[in-house]
Write a protein that holds these residues in place. Sequence first.
Motif, mmCIF file in Angstrom:
data_model
loop_
_atom_site.group_PDB
_atom_site.id
_atom_site.type_symbol
_atom_site.label_atom_id
_atom_site.label_comp_id
_atom_site.label_asym_id
_atom_site.label_seq_id
_atom_site.Cartn_x
_atom_site.Cartn_y
_atom_site.Cartn_z
ATOM 1 N N ALA A 48 1.388 -1.304 -0.024
ATOM 2 C CA ALA A 48 -0.377 0.061 0.055
ATOM 3 C C ALA A 48 0.918 1.305 -0.164
ATOM 4 N N LEU A 49 1.749 1.007 0.699
ATOM 5 C CA LEU A 49 2.537 2.222 0.824
ATOM 6 C C LEU A 49 3.717 2.307 -0.505
ATOM 7 N N ASP A 50 4.240 1.580 -0.806
ATOM 8 C CA ASP A 50 4.550 1.478 -2.247
ATOM 9 C C ASP A 50 3.542 2.527 -3.038
ATOM 10 N N TRP A 51 1.840 1.780 -3.276
ATOM 11 C CA TRP A 51 1.249 2.093 -4.609
ATOM 12 C C TRP A 51 1.237 3.547 -4.444
ATOM 13 N N ASN A 52 1.530 4.540 -3.034
ATOM 14 C CA ASN A 52 1.160 5.878 -2.672
ATOM 15 C C ASN A 52 2.266 6.730 -3.526
ATOM 16 N N ARG A 53 3.022 5.897 -2.772
ATOM 17 C CA ARG A 53 4.574 6.958 -3.601
ATOM 18 C C ARG A 53 4.717 6.768 -4.730
ATOM 19 N N ARG A 54 4.377 5.591 -5.377
ATOM 20 C CA ARG A 54 5.009 5.147 -7.045
ATOM 21 C C ARG A 54 3.406 6.110 -7.474
ATOM 22 N N LEU A 55 2.110 6.360 -6.807
ATOM 23 C CA LEU A 55 1.575 7.475 -7.109
ATOM 24 C C LEU A 55 1.669 8.787 -7.111
ATOM 25 N N TRP A 56 2.190 9.539 -6.164
ATOM 26 C CA TRP A 56 2.996 10.501 -5.814
ATOM 27 C C TRP A 56 4.263 10.909 -6.815
ATOM 28 N N SER A 57 5.248 10.290 -6.921
ATOM 29 C CA SER A 57 5.702 10.624 -7.079
ATOM 30 C C SER A 57 5.617 10.765 -8.738
ATOM 31 N N THR A 58 5.286 9.565 -9.721
ATOM 32 C CA THR A 58 4.322 9.751 -10.880
ATOM 33 C C THR A 58 3.895 11.357 -11.457
ATOM 34 N N LEU A 59 2.769 11.996 -10.033
ATOM 35 C CA LEU A 59 2.167 13.421 -10.258
ATOM 36 C C LEU A 59 3.352 14.584 -9.960
ATOM 37 N N ALA A 60 3.814 14.052 -9.478
ATOM 38 C CA ALA A 60 5.246 14.903 -9.673
ATOM 39 C C ALA A 60 6.648 14.738 -10.659
ATOM 40 N N ASN A 61 6.618 13.939 -10.884
ATOM 41 C CA ASN A 61 7.473 13.768 -12.701
ATOM 42 C C ASN A 61 6.556 14.553 -12.963
ATOM 43 N N ASP A 62 5.357 14.737 -13.498
ATOM 44 C CA ASP A 62 4.606 14.830 -14.533
ATOM 45 C C ASP A 62 4.702 16.273 -14.219
ATOM 46 N N CYS A 63 4.215 17.442 -12.964
ATOM 47 C CA CYS A 63 4.898 18.811 -12.721
ATOM 48 C C CYS A 63 6.404 19.003 -12.779
ATOM 49 N N SER A 64 7.160 18.192 -12.827
ATOM 50 C CA SER A 64 8.279 18.956 -13.717
ATOM 51 C C SER A 64 8.455 18.418 -14.537
ATOM 52 N N ASP A 65 7.530 18.755 -15.627
ATOM 53 C CA ASP A 65 7.579 18.881 -16.688
ATOM 54 C C ASP A 65 7.136 20.761 -16.934
ATOM 55 N N PRO A 66 7.939 21.058 -18.086
ATOM 56 C CA PRO A 66 7.811 22.405 -18.340
ATOM 57 C C PRO A 66 6.190 22.637 -18.827
ATOM 58 N N ALA A 67 6.145 21.893 -19.829
ATOM 59 C CA ALA A 67 4.127 21.281 -20.478
ATOM 60 C C ALA A 67 3.443 21.833 -19.859
ATOM 61 N N ASN A 68 3.538 21.078 -18.539
ATOM 62 C CA ASN A 68 2.381 21.071 -17.988
ATOM 63 C C ASN A 68 1.736 22.128 -17.551
ATOM 64 N N ALA A 69 -0.161 22.273 -17.231
ATOM 65 C CA ALA A 69 -0.575 23.544 -18.048
ATOM 66 C C ALA A 69 -1.194 23.786 -16.526
ATOM 67 N N LEU A 70 -0.728 23.072 -15.114
ATOM 68 C CA LEU A 70 -0.942 23.488 -13.945
ATOM 69 C C LEU A 70 -0.170 24.299 -13.840
ATOM 70 N N THR A 71 -0.275 25.634 -13.462
ATOM 71 C CA THR A 71 -0.475 26.428 -12.404
ATOM 72 C C THR A 71 1.818 26.364 -11.668
ATOM 73 N N ASN A 72 2.398 27.392 -11.724
ATOM 74 C CA ASN A 72 3.660 26.912 -11.105
ATOM 75 C C ASN A 72 3.810 26.852 -9.562
ATOM 76 N N PRO A 73 2.093 28.113 -8.780
ATOM 77 C CA PRO A 73 2.598 27.434 -7.428
ATOM 78 C C PRO A 73 2.109 26.303 -6.955
ATOM 79 N N LEU A 74 0.447 25.729 -7.765
ATOM 80 C CA LEU A 74 0.230 24.253 -7.371
ATOM 81 C C LEU A 74 1.321 23.026 -8.149
#
Length: 121
Positions: A48-74
Motif C-alpha cells: 500500500a505504501l509503495d503504491w501510494n509513493r508511486r502515485l505521488w512520484s508519477t504526479l511529481a514527475n508530471d509536474c516537473s515537465d515544463p509543458a504541464n498546464a498546471l500553475t507553477n505554485p500548484l
Amino acid sequence: MSLQAYTAAATRTESPRDLEYRLFGQVTRALVHASTVDERDLATRIDALDWNRRLWSTLANDCSDPANALTNPLRAQIISLNLFVSRHSSAVMRGEESFQDLIDINRMIMQGLSGGAQQAA
C-alpha cells in the motif's frame, strides 16, 4: 459482457479528472486496509505504501515537465507533497508514524478532484 470489455468501455468514458479520482480512491482504500492489518503483515503494509509513493512520484514527475498546464505554485505544492509522502511513508514503516496523514492527504486531493468535476459540469 466480459470484464475486459467493461474496463475498456469505462476507461474510454472517463475524463482524466475522473481517472485520477478513481486511482486515488483505490490507493487510499489500500492505505486504509493496510492501517488495520497486524503490524507483522509487512507485505500488505509495504504494498500500500509503495503504491501510494508511486502515485505521488508519477504526479511529481508530471509536474516537473515544463509543458504541464498546471500553475507553477500548484505544481510546486504537488512536488512538495510527494517529498512529504516519501518521508512519511518511511516513518510509517519504521513505526514512527501512522497511515492517517497519508490517508487524509489523499482524501483532500479526492475532494478537490470531485469539486473541480462538479464545477466543470
